[in-house]
Design a protein around this motif. Structure first.
Motif, PDB file in Angstrom:
ATOM      1  N   PHE A 162       3.381  -4.573   7.007  1.00  0.00           N
ATOM      2  CA  PHE A 162       4.304  -4.225   5.929  1.00  0.00           C
ATOM      3  C   PHE A 162       5.433  -5.251   5.817  1.00  0.00           C
ATOM      4  O   PHE A 162       5.748  -5.730   4.717  1.00  0.00           O
ATOM      5  N   VAL A 163       6.048  -5.593   6.945  1.00  0.00           N
ATOM      6  CA  VAL A 163       7.161  -6.544   6.943  1.00  0.00           C
ATOM      7  C   VAL A 163       6.708  -7.905   6.422  1.00  0.00           C
ATOM      8  O   VAL A 163       7.368  -8.508   5.560  1.00  0.00           O
ATOM      9  N   MET A 164       5.570  -8.410   6.927  1.00  0.00           N
ATOM     10  CA  MET A 164       5.089  -9.722   6.499  1.00  0.00           C
ATOM     11  C   MET A 164       4.686  -9.714   5.029  1.00  0.00           C
ATOM     12  O   MET A 164       4.957 -10.673   4.291  1.00  0.00           O
ATOM     13  N   PHE A 165       4.047  -8.635   4.603  1.00  0.00           N
ATOM     14  CA  PHE A 165       3.614  -8.533   3.206  1.00  0.00           C
ATOM     15  C   PHE A 165       4.832  -8.470   2.287  1.00  0.00           C
ATOM     16  O   PHE A 165       4.866  -9.114   1.225  1.00  0.00           O
ATOM     17  N   ILE A 196      -0.401   0.973  -1.910  1.00  0.00           N
ATOM     18  CA  ILE A 196      -0.585   1.939  -0.834  1.00  0.00           C
ATOM     19  C   ILE A 196      -1.905   1.715  -0.124  1.00  0.00           C
ATOM     20  O   ILE A 196      -2.044   1.978   1.074  1.00  0.00           O
ATOM     21  N   GLU A 197      -2.900   1.195  -0.852  1.00  0.00           N
ATOM     22  CA  GLU A 197      -4.206   0.916  -0.234  1.00  0.00           C
ATOM     23  C   GLU A 197      -4.092  -0.138   0.860  1.00  0.00           C
ATOM     24  O   GLU A 197      -4.767  -0.050   1.889  1.00  0.00           O
ATOM     25  N   GLU A 198      -3.245  -1.139   0.642  1.00  0.00           N
ATOM     26  CA  GLU A 198      -3.063  -2.189   1.644  1.00  0.00           C
ATOM     27  C   GLU A 198      -2.458  -1.628   2.925  1.00  0.00           C
ATOM     28  O   GLU A 198      -2.848  -1.998   4.036  1.00  0.00           O
ATOM     29  N   LEU A 199      -1.509  -0.733   2.768  1.00  0.00           N
ATOM     30  CA  LEU A 199      -0.849  -0.149   3.937  1.00  0.00           C
ATOM     31  C   LEU A 199      -1.786   0.807   4.680  1.00  0.00           C
ATOM     32  O   LEU A 199      -1.792   0.839   5.917  1.00  0.00           O
ATOM     33  N   LEU A 200      -2.571   1.570   3.942  1.00  0.00           N
ATOM     34  CA  LEU A 200      -3.551   2.452   4.586  1.00  0.00           C
ATOM     35  C   LEU A 200      -4.605   1.630   5.315  1.00  0.00           C
ATOM     36  O   LEU A 200      -5.044   1.993   6.421  1.00  0.00           O
ATOM     37  N   TRP A 201      -5.008   0.514   4.699  1.00  0.00           N
ATOM     38  CA  TRP A 201      -5.983  -0.367   5.356  1.00  0.00           C
ATOM     39  C   TRP A 201      -5.416  -0.907   6.656  1.00  0.00           C
ATOM     40  O   TRP A 201      -6.092  -0.922   7.689  1.00  0.00           O
TER      41      TRP A 201
END
Length: 222
Positions: A162-165, A196-201
């Motif tokens: 999350f931080v890097m993204f 949200i899909e990226e974070l769930l992944w």
């Protein structure tokens, strides 16, 4: 133009830092990275339906996909040990039991991915997320001693991702998400601009990959 490659290089830098500060975890990092690297080939199921980044030589899957899978595999594998100062020790399980557990894990992940792909069709991101969480649950059920690493390791990788993204999308490559993700095929929800899909992944992948070396090689956490 090549945002995907730039993002890969950022994760690779984190990989190198972790690799050099904890030499006792280098074997785990290499194993986890080499195991996850072939997953980059699955990018063919995500481009252009899920997202559509620019790649070197316009290859799909390309060099970026392999490099990303390699980097996140090693990073997610050792965050738990590095941040909480944990160490690996040999488990008391027999080698035959370790292999059996590993084969069960592989079967659960592959079977669930294809099963849910029938339901979600081209939206394979959801199939991938569910199969990874089911894999993580399988590890907890089989190796209860790895439950804490599975849960905390997943959260630590989610936070790191999350931080890097966020830094990439807000400062290094402004508008990176808006230009590359196909929101018409997604839920449409974001957290600080991140789908949200990226974070769930990231959560699912981190939960599965944090203990996968211990489960495959018969190690425990000290």
């Amino acid at each position: 133009m090549y945002e995907y490659l730039i993002g890969d290089l950022i994760f690779l830098a984190i990989w190198l830092i972790l690799y050099f500060i904890r030499n006792d975890l280098r074997r785990k990092m290499l194993f986890s990275s080499l195991l996850s690297a072939p997953l980059g080939l699955t990018e063919i199921f995500f481009i252009p339906w899920y997202w559509n980044p620019k790649t070197l030589f316009n290859l799909v899957p390309g060099i970026e996909s392999i490099l990303f899978a390699f980097s996140v595999g090693g990073v997610s594998a050792v965050l738990y040990e590095v941040i909480l100062n944990k160490h690996l020790i040999k488990a008391r399980e027999k080698r035959t039991e370790t292999k059996k557990h590993y084969y069960i894990l592989i079967c659960v992940c592959i079977a669930s991915f294809f099963l849910f792909s029938i339901i979600f069709k081209k939206d394979v991101i959801y199939s991938a997320i569910i199969s990874m969480f089911l894999g993580a649950i399988t590890i907890i059920l089989i190796r209860g001693d790895l439950a804490k690493e599975t849960v905390i390791g997943g959260i630590l990788f989610l936070m790191t991702y999350f931080v890097m993204f966020f830094i990439m999308n807000a400062f290094i490559l402004p508008g990176f998400v808006a230009k590359n993700w196909n929101f018409e095929h997604l839920i449409g929800s974001t957290i600080f601009g991140i789908p949200i899909e990226e974070l769930l992944w990231a959560w699912g992948f981190g939960s599965l990959w944090a203990p996968i070396y211990e489960d495959a090689k018969g190690y425990a956490i000290k």
